[in-house]
Write a protein that holds these residues in place. Structure first.
Motif, mmCIF file in Angstrom:
data_model
loop_
_atom_site.group_PDB
_atom_site.id
_atom_site.type_symbol
_atom_site.label_atom_id
_atom_site.label_comp_id
_atom_site.label_asym_id
_atom_site.label_seq_id
_atom_site.Cartn_x
_atom_site.Cartn_y
_atom_site.Cartn_z
ATOM 1 N N THR A 1 -21.618 20.886 16.860
ATOM 2 C CA THR A 1 -21.919 19.454 16.856
ATOM 3 C C THR A 1 -21.333 18.750 15.644
ATOM 4 O O THR A 1 -21.492 17.536 15.496
ATOM 5 C CB THR A 1 -23.444 19.229 16.894
ATOM 6 N N ARG B 1 -24.991 15.517 20.463
ATOM 7 C CA ARG B 1 -26.311 15.302 19.864
ATOM 8 C C ARG B 1 -27.124 14.243 20.586
ATOM 9 O O ARG B 1 -28.321 14.124 20.353
ATOM 10 C CB ARG B 1 -26.141 14.890 18.390
ATOM 11 N N ARG C 1 -26.228 24.072 19.591
ATOM 12 C CA ARG C 1 -26.518 24.701 18.300
ATOM 13 C C ARG C 1 -26.934 26.156 18.481
ATOM 14 O O ARG C 1 -26.665 27.001 17.614
ATOM 15 C CB ARG C 1 -27.608 23.908 17.580
ATOM 16 N N ARG D 1 -28.027 19.240 22.703
ATOM 17 C CA ARG D 1 -27.889 19.494 21.268
ATOM 18 C C ARG D 1 -28.435 20.872 20.910
ATOM 19 O O ARG D 1 -27.776 21.644 20.191
ATOM 20 C CB ARG D 1 -28.630 18.413 20.482
ATOM 21 N N GLU D 2 -29.605 21.196 21.415
ATOM 22 C CA GLU D 2 -30.194 22.494 21.089
ATOM 23 C C GLU D 2 -29.378 23.632 21.695
ATOM 24 O O GLU D 2 -29.225 24.686 21.077
ATOM 25 C CB GLU D 2 -31.644 22.534 21.587
ATOM 26 N N ASP E 1 -28.066 14.034 23.705
ATOM 27 C CA ASP E 1 -29.064 14.648 24.590
ATOM 28 C C ASP E 1 -29.718 15.793 23.836
ATOM 29 O O ASP E 1 -29.047 16.727 23.404
ATOM 30 C CB ASP E 1 -28.378 15.143 25.863
ATOM 31 N N ALA E 2 -31.030 15.730 23.684
ATOM 32 C CA ALA E 2 -31.738 16.750 22.890
ATOM 33 C C ALA E 2 -31.535 18.144 23.473
ATOM 34 O O ALA E 2 -31.365 19.119 22.727
ATOM 35 C CB ALA E 2 -33.226 16.408 22.807
ATOM 36 N N ARG E 3 -31.549 18.256 24.808
ATOM 37 C CA ARG E 3 -31.382 19.574 25.420
ATOM 38 C C ARG E 3 -29.978 20.116 25.152
ATOM 39 O O ARG E 3 -29.811 21.290 24.806
ATOM 40 C CB ARG E 3 -31.624 19.477 26.923
#
Length: 301
Positions: A33, A12, A22, A18-19, A14-16
């Motif tokens: 995650t 989580r 998910r 994390r997405e 790193d936003a990239r």
């Protein structure tokens, strides 16, 4: 399952990543995650794969294959079998083919269970995490279809992706305290426990030793052989080899002392691994374990 390959907090961060994680999880119905969800998934799938390896078809195939392979060796021992040589060889060949087919089928079922479903998605997440520069603390051998301590890629290796450029650093988030002139960090990274000296020494010595018993017995045999030669030939020189017996005892005692020391270091290493597990559960980004600590963790899973 103990230490996870990578924590949800690391995914989580790193936003990239994390997405992406998910998005992969959405395809398999698992939030990769979420450490609790991943732990439950790995525990259940590990048990399921162990059951696949113990399927009756696998045992039956092994027994049938062994019967077919060893049946021809009984022909010289039985006149009845020798009288029906071609029939016996045909039966042995049939049993060998059936046994091999059952084993191939059992392994195919095991591979299908390993390579498909949420485990495939998790390996994909691990590959993406590695591409983003996130170290994988520990990958259980069974997750890649390897035996404990086994090398190679295994039946289902972690996929490899091209490295991803690091994301630009964002300004640290802050939360306003009750006083308008004071700010505090919104989140404080969880530190990784420092590695004790005893653990580092364990990593250096874990693969050493193990020769004291063999050398001790060789010395005892050499001493006994020298005495036998002295008695047989009638010379007293061979009796000097009796001095090798106390040397063997000294070697055994040294090995026992080293064994106790290694056991104490092993306990310290286990304690350190448990500290890493607790830190990871609290959100720490645990670095990749050394081969010695990975082997230790594999032995206790």
């Amino acid at each position: 399952m103990g230490l996870l390959p990578v924590s949800g907090a690391a995914l989580r961060a790193d936003a990239r990543l994390r997405e992406t994680a998910r998005g992969i999880g959405a395809r398999y119905g698992v939030d990769y995650t979420d450490d609790d969800a991943v732990t439950a998934l790995l525990t259940e799938r590990h048990r399921s794969l162990e059951r696949e390896q113990r399927r009756p078809a696998a045992y039956l195939g092994l027994l049938t294959l062994m019967a077919g392979m060893f049946m021809p060796f009984g022909i010289p021992l039985s006149p009845a079998l020798d009288a029906h040589l071609f029939a016996v060889l045909g039966a042995a060949g049939g049993l060998t083919v059936v046994g091999a087919a059952l084993l191939v089928h059992a392994r195919a079922q095991w591979k299908r269970a390993l390579r498909n479903g949420p485990l495939a998605g998790y390996r994909e997440v691990l590959g993406v995490a590695r591409a983003h520069g996130i170290p994988l603390a520990h990958i259980p051998p069974w997750l890649e279809g390897r035996t404990n301590g086994g090398g190679g890629k295994g039946a289902a290796p972690i996929p490899t992706y091209p490295p991803v450029e690091p994301a630009p650093e964002a300004p640290a988030e802050t939360a306003t305290a009750p006083s308008p002139s004071v700010t505090v960090p919104a989140s404080v990274p969880v530190p990784v426990p420092p590695k004790p000296w005893a653990v580092s020494y364990y990593e250096q010595t874990a693969d050493a030793g193990g020769w004291h018993d063999e050398v001790g017995w060789l010395l005892v045999l050499a001493g006994g052989g020298g005495v036998t030669w002295a008695v047989t030939v009638g010379t007293g020189v061979g009796f000097a080899t009796l001095l090798l017996v106390p040397v063997a005892i000294w070697v055994w005692l040294a090995g026992r002392r080293q064994g106790r020391e290694k056991e104490e270091l092993r306990e310290e290493a286990l304690k350190y691994v448990k500290e890493l597990q607790a830190a990871q559960a609290a959100g720490a980004h645990v670095p990749e374990l050394s081969p010695q600590l990975r082997a230790l963790l594999d032995d206790h899973q």
